[in-house]
Write a protein that holds these residues in place. Sequence first.
Motif, PDB file in Angstrom:
ATOM      1  N   GLU A  10       0.849  -1.189   0.000  1.00 44.31           N
ATOM      2  CA  GLU A  10       0.000   0.000   0.000  1.00 44.31           C
ATOM      3  C   GLU A  10       0.887   1.241   0.000  1.00 44.31           C
ATOM      4  O   GLU A  10       1.929   1.279   0.645  1.00 44.31           O
ATOM      5  N   ILE A  11       0.449   2.229  -0.760  1.00 43.83           N
ATOM      6  CA  ILE A  11       1.142   3.519  -0.784  1.00 43.83           C
ATOM      7  C   ILE A  11       0.092   4.618  -0.679  1.00 43.83           C
ATOM      8  O   ILE A  11      -0.963   4.529  -1.324  1.00 43.83           O
ATOM      9  N   SER A  12       0.393   5.621   0.124  1.00 43.96           N
ATOM     10  CA  SER A  12      -0.472   6.801   0.202  1.00 43.96           C
ATOM     11  C   SER A  12       0.352   8.031  -0.154  1.00 43.96           C
ATOM     12  O   SER A  12       1.468   8.187   0.336  1.00 43.96           O
ATOM     13  N   VAL A  13      -0.198   8.851  -1.006  1.00 44.33           N
ATOM     14  CA  VAL A  13       0.467  10.100  -1.370  1.00 44.33           C
ATOM     15  C   VAL A  13      -0.576  11.209  -1.333  1.00 44.33           C
ATOM     16  O   VAL A  13      -1.778  10.966  -1.406  1.00 44.33           O
ATOM     17  N   VAL A  14      -0.076  12.419  -1.219  1.00 44.97           N
ATOM     18  CA  VAL A  14      -0.958  13.575  -1.272  1.00 44.97           C
ATOM     19  C   VAL A  14      -1.082  13.996  -2.726  1.00 44.97           C
ATOM     20  O   VAL A  14      -0.126  13.891  -3.505  1.00 44.97           O
ATOM     21  N   GLU A  15      -2.256  14.448  -3.074  1.00 50.00           N
ATOM     22  CA  GLU A  15      -2.507  14.866  -4.454  1.00 50.00           C
ATOM     23  C   GLU A  15      -1.390  15.786  -4.956  1.00 50.00           C
ATOM     24  O   GLU A  15      -0.879  16.612  -4.216  1.00 50.00           O
ATOM     25  N   LYS A  16      -1.041  15.574  -6.216  1.00 49.25           N
ATOM     26  CA  LYS A  16      -0.016  16.306  -6.950  1.00 49.25           C
ATOM     27  C   LYS A  16       1.396  15.790  -6.683  1.00 49.25           C
ATOM     28  O   LYS A  16       2.333  16.241  -7.344  1.00 49.25           O
ATOM     29  N   GLU A  17       1.565  14.884  -5.763  1.00 50.33           N
ATOM     30  CA  GLU A  17       2.868  14.266  -5.576  1.00 50.33           C
ATOM     31  C   GLU A  17       3.097  13.245  -6.679  1.00 50.33           C
ATOM     32  O   GLU A  17       2.155  12.691  -7.257  1.00 50.33           O
ATOM     33  N   ASP A  18       4.371  12.958  -6.938  1.00 50.96           N
ATOM     34  CA  ASP A  18       4.724  11.872  -7.850  1.00 50.96           C
ATOM     35  C   ASP A  18       4.844  10.586  -7.040  1.00 50.96           C
ATOM     36  O   ASP A  18       5.207  10.602  -5.854  1.00 50.96           O
ATOM     37  N   ASN A  76       9.103  -0.562 -13.571  1.00 53.51           N
ATOM     38  CA  ASN A  76       8.466   0.341 -12.618  1.00 53.51           C
ATOM     39  C   ASN A  76       7.560   1.344 -13.302  1.00 53.51           C
ATOM     40  O   ASN A  76       7.781   1.727 -14.449  1.00 53.51           O
ATOM     41  N   PHE A  77       6.577   1.779 -12.562  1.00 53.99           N
ATOM     42  CA  PHE A  77       5.508   2.627 -13.085  1.00 53.99           C
ATOM     43  C   PHE A  77       5.435   3.902 -12.241  1.00 53.99           C
ATOM     44  O   PHE A  77       5.320   3.811 -11.017  1.00 53.99           O
ATOM     45  N   THR A  78       5.541   5.037 -12.901  1.00 55.53           N
ATOM     46  CA  THR A  78       5.514   6.309 -12.192  1.00 55.53           C
ATOM     47  C   THR A  78       4.311   7.129 -12.622  1.00 55.53           C
ATOM     48  O   THR A  78       4.029   7.254 -13.823  1.00 55.53           O
ATOM     49  N   ILE A  79       3.609   7.660 -11.650  1.00 54.27           N
ATOM     50  CA  ILE A  79       2.522   8.602 -11.907  1.00 54.27           C
ATOM     51  C   ILE A  79       2.999   9.965 -11.415  1.00 54.27           C
ATOM     52  O   ILE A  79       3.378  10.121 -10.242  1.00 54.27           O
ATOM     53  N   THR A  80       3.014  10.926 -12.294  1.00 52.13           N
ATOM     54  CA  THR A  80       3.409  12.272 -11.889  1.00 52.13           C
ATOM     55  C   THR A  80       2.160  13.099 -11.613  1.00 52.13           C
ATOM     56  O   THR A  80       1.099  12.857 -12.193  1.00 52.13           O
ATOM     57  N   ALA A  81       2.304  14.026 -10.682  1.00 52.21           N
ATOM     58  CA  ALA A  81       1.188  14.910 -10.313  1.00 52.21           C
ATOM     59  C   ALA A  81      -0.070  14.086 -10.061  1.00 52.21           C
ATOM     60  O   ALA A  81      -1.094  14.259 -10.732  1.00 52.21           O
ATOM     61  N   SER A  82       0.007  13.197  -9.098  1.00 53.04           N
ATOM     62  CA  SER A  82      -1.083  12.244  -8.852  1.00 53.04           C
ATOM     63  C   SER A  82      -2.399  12.972  -8.577  1.00 53.04           C
ATOM     64  O   SER A  82      -2.431  14.109  -8.082  1.00 53.04           O
TER      65      SER A  82
END
Lengths: 118, 112
Positions: A10-18, A76-82
């Motif tokens: 599980e990963i949690s990020v704040v909106e707009k983080e990569d 690996n898969f990166t989402i920018t500006a989540s």
Amino acid sequence: AQKVTQAQTEISVVEKEDVTLDCVYETRDTTYYLFWYKQPPSGELVFLIRRNSFDEQNEISGRYSWNFQKSTSSFNFTITASQVVDSAVYFCALSAPPDQTGANNLFFGTGTRLTVIP
Amino acid sequence: AAGVIQSPRHLIKEKRETATLKCYPIPRHDTVYWYQQGPGQDPQFLISFYEKMQSDKGSIPDRFSAQQFSDYHSELNMSSLELGDSALYFCASSRQGFYGYTFGSGTRLTVV
């Protein structure tokens, strides 16, 4: 034998983080295919990308990018500006090319649940 | 574009009952795969068919059987249902020579 490992449960990020989702695979095949699928809360499996083992070029599609490193068996898969809509379970998967029977199944990793917090 | 159609979307059965899940692949796709995804699990391969013949078998219980018909649609038959069979069942289709898989929306089976 084929195996896909997604170490991040599980990963949690704040909106707009990569955010980068890791995928490590094992296979004895010289030719194989790697996939990423997204499974939103509604449950369907949404195809994101297919990568041929001979093609090590990285790919970018909008906010999504993929880094294929054959030397380390990683995809690996990166989402920018989540964004909040990115919240889902993401599966990495591996298959060999279809054999003479015409079929070959996908081996899935255990998935990474991404939560994007507004 | 046409997608993989699965029916029903939801199914509730009692223990020891029988269930039949249906899958209609994309037109001109000759291969069908069935996967089972338990709660919080990754999809597990059950069985596949190519040109109406079984081509590969995964962790499919003996209580389950499947076949692909002449129109390429496939059915997964599940008998003597157990609580542990409650899961999301996906069907996927592909065409030989095209190394991609298209998944249906899944059938959510609940055994009570």
